[in-house]
Design a protein around this motif. Sequence first.
Motif, PDB file in Angstrom:
ATOM      1  N   UNK A  67       4.425  -2.419   8.663  1.00 39.82           N
ATOM      2  CA  UNK A  67       5.658  -2.349   7.879  1.00 39.82           C
ATOM      3  C   UNK A  67       5.414  -2.758   6.434  1.00 39.82           C
ATOM      4  N   UNK A  68       4.437  -2.170   5.806  1.00 42.43           N
ATOM      5  CA  UNK A  68       4.222  -2.422   4.396  1.00 42.43           C
ATOM      6  C   UNK A  68       3.375  -1.328   3.797  1.00 42.43           C
ATOM      7  N   UNK A  69       3.922  -0.630   2.791  1.00 39.45           N
ATOM      8  CA  UNK A  69       3.200   0.440   2.096  1.00 39.45           C
ATOM      9  C   UNK A  69       3.295   0.163   0.605  1.00 39.45           C
ATOM     10  N   UNK A  70       2.158   0.077  -0.075  1.00 35.87           N
ATOM     11  CA  UNK A  70       2.160  -0.107  -1.524  1.00 35.87           C
ATOM     12  C   UNK A  70       1.168   0.862  -2.159  1.00 35.87           C
ATOM     13  N   UNK A  71       1.453   1.240  -3.399  1.00 38.84           N
ATOM     14  CA  UNK A  71       0.669   2.238  -4.133  1.00 38.84           C
ATOM     15  C   UNK A  71       0.396   1.695  -5.523  1.00 38.84           C
ATOM     16  N   UNK A 108      -3.848   4.724  -7.568  1.00 38.17           N
ATOM     17  CA  UNK A 108      -5.174   5.246  -7.237  1.00 38.17           C
ATOM     18  C   UNK A 108      -5.011   6.476  -6.346  1.00 38.17           C
ATOM     19  N   UNK A 109      -5.633   7.588  -6.700  1.00 38.27           N
ATOM     20  CA  UNK A 109      -5.431   8.830  -5.943  1.00 38.27           C
ATOM     21  C   UNK A 109      -5.773   8.669  -4.470  1.00 38.27           C
ATOM     22  N   UNK A 110      -4.878   9.162  -3.616  1.00 35.82           N
ATOM     23  CA  UNK A 110      -5.095   9.197  -2.165  1.00 35.82           C
ATOM     24  C   UNK A 110      -5.415   7.826  -1.575  1.00 35.82           C
ATOM     25  N   UNK A 111      -4.847   6.782  -2.170  1.00 36.17           N
ATOM     26  CA  UNK A 111      -5.148   5.418  -1.736  1.00 36.17           C
ATOM     27  C   UNK A 111      -3.860   4.625  -1.569  1.00 36.17           C
ATOM     28  N   UNK A 112      -3.743   3.944  -0.440  1.00 39.85           N
ATOM     29  CA  UNK A 112      -2.588   3.120  -0.146  1.00 39.85           C
ATOM     30  C   UNK A 112      -3.036   1.719   0.255  1.00 39.85           C
ATOM     31  N   UNK A 113      -2.105   0.774   0.158  1.00 42.10           N
ATOM     32  CA  UNK A 113      -2.311  -0.576   0.656  1.00 42.10           C
ATOM     33  C   UNK A 113      -1.299  -0.783   1.785  1.00 42.10           C
ATOM     34  N   UNK A 114      -1.803  -1.160   2.965  1.00 44.09           N
ATOM     35  CA  UNK A 114      -0.967  -1.249   4.158  1.00 44.09           C
ATOM     36  C   UNK A 114      -1.085  -2.608   4.817  1.00 44.09           C
ATOM     37  N   UNK A 115       0.024  -3.092   5.324  1.00 41.49           N
ATOM     38  CA  UNK A 115       0.030  -4.311   6.136  1.00 41.49           C
ATOM     39  C   UNK A 115       1.192  -4.240   7.112  1.00 41.49           C
ATOM     40  N   UNK A 116       1.400  -5.345   7.842  1.00 42.69           N
ATOM     41  CA  UNK A 116       2.472  -5.380   8.817  1.00 42.69           C
ATOM     42  C   UNK A 116       3.058  -6.768   8.951  1.00 42.69           C
ATOM     43  N   UNK A 117       4.012  -6.901   9.853  1.00 40.22           N
ATOM     44  CA  UNK A 117       4.711  -8.169  10.054  1.00 40.22           C
ATOM     45  C   UNK A 117       3.767  -9.201  10.675  1.00 40.22           C
ATOM     46  N   UNK A 118       3.541 -10.282   9.942  1.00 44.26           N
ATOM     47  CA  UNK A 118       2.673 -11.387  10.348  1.00 44.26           C
ATOM     48  C   UNK A 118       1.218 -10.968  10.543  1.00 44.26           C
ATOM     49  N   UNK A 119       0.814  -9.880   9.917  1.00 38.81           N
ATOM     50  CA  UNK A 119      -0.594  -9.488   9.963  1.00 38.81           C
ATOM     51  C   UNK A 119      -1.405 -10.418   9.073  1.00 38.81           C
ATOM     52  N   UNK A 120      -2.628 -10.685   9.493  1.00 37.75           N
ATOM     53  CA  UNK A 120      -3.498 -11.552   8.691  1.00 37.75           C
ATOM     54  C   UNK A 120      -4.338 -10.775   7.687  1.00 37.75           C
ATOM     55  N   UNK A 121      -4.093  -9.464   7.609  1.00 35.85           N
ATOM     56  CA  UNK A 121      -4.873  -8.619   6.705  1.00 35.85           C
ATOM     57  C   UNK A 121      -3.974  -7.641   5.943  1.00 35.85           C
ATOM     58  N   UNK A 122      -4.380  -7.371   4.715  1.00 34.66           N
ATOM     59  CA  UNK A 122      -3.845  -6.273   3.908  1.00 34.66           C
ATOM     60  C   UNK A 122      -4.982  -5.281   3.751  1.00 34.66           C
ATOM     61  N   UNK A 123      -4.728  -4.024   4.053  1.00 33.49           N
ATOM     62  CA  UNK A 123      -5.772  -3.006   4.044  1.00 33.49           C
ATOM     63  C   UNK A 123      -5.619  -2.061   2.856  1.00 33.49           C
ATOM     64  N   UNK A 124      -6.728  -1.804   2.186  1.00 36.42           N
ATOM     65  CA  UNK A 124      -6.792  -0.722   1.213  1.00 36.42           C
ATOM     66  C   UNK A 124      -7.410   0.462   1.932  1.00 36.42           C
ATOM     67  N   UNK A 125      -6.663   1.578   1.978  1.00 37.99           N
ATOM     68  CA  UNK A 125      -7.137   2.708   2.779  1.00 37.99           C
ATOM     69  C   UNK A 125      -7.123   3.982   1.948  1.00 37.99           C
TER      70      UNK A 125
END
Length: 352
Positions: free
Chosen positions: A322-326, A329-346
Amino acid sequence: MNYFKTLFLPISIALLLGSCAEPNLKDEHGLNLNFSEAKATMKADATMEVSLYNPNNKRVDSVAYFIDDVRFAATADGNASIRIADGKVGQRTILARVYSGEDRFVTQKNITVLAAKAPKAYSYEILETYPHDTKAFTQGIEFVGDTLYESTGQYGESTLRKVDYKSGTVVNSIALPGNQFGEGLTIKDNKIYQLTWQRGIGLIYDLDSMEKLDFFNYGDSRQGWGLCNDGKKIYKSDGSSRIWILNPETLMEEDYIEVYTHSAKIDNINELEFVDGKIYANVWQRDAIAIINPATGAVEGVINTRTLKDQVAQASEDNVLNGIAYKGEPNTLYLTGKRWEKLFKVAIAELQ
């Protein structure tokens, strides 16, 4: 592509019948509408025929047809072709004004308009991983430059945060009152807009100081779930299939789109992010992100994120993506979720 079947909910095409409550119109007329498609369902790029059902053989001089109050045809025999000129999907009302001598009659039905094409399928690749606060029941994230702003939820735990995303350090945090459940956020013109869930209000803050400036009321939208903006318009989800379009000055709901694929309505639209002219949306409790045309509501792509949750330790079924940030950067997102211990750059790539 079996994951599409888990995302796309069975479509409901129940039709609403009724007549327009206008003065000097006669309701007891027996007139009705017939469509060439038995289920009154059509694709946005197709044509469907409509005709007037007149079992009592009333005199008919002419018929004017409207889609959502916009006239599209006038005929003498009641036969016309429906084509969705604006491309908007979802429930559309077809209304016929029937002129019979000095009398006027009105009859209407709804049709369901589906996206013209099946959505493209996308996969992801993890590029980098950053720490994320496991106490954050994440409801929305958005970048301003290299600074990540985050809204978190739960009664008594809801916050608005400024975060150093690389270290996961919370630079500043504002607690919401205990009776407010924080939801999505967006940032526009040096102001932060944050939703609450069921209180019917959104909160407005100064971007730099994070001082609360004002609030705004919801209109017809059911609840507060997600927010994003395109630099002009603000888009709001409410947990249904609708995304509401807010006036950027008054924050009043001016219009909405409904989210449909080529075969189904998509409910539970949640956290939103505006990316290169499209709305990217989490679908609550679904391992996918829908890519939505903001003008029509058509789902043009789906990112399969099923395996992302395997990269985190989840405490419960509520701790979903439940987290999408931009960040531009072309074709690149930052994703996370509720109480996740990681933020992912994908990196996002279309499946061939």
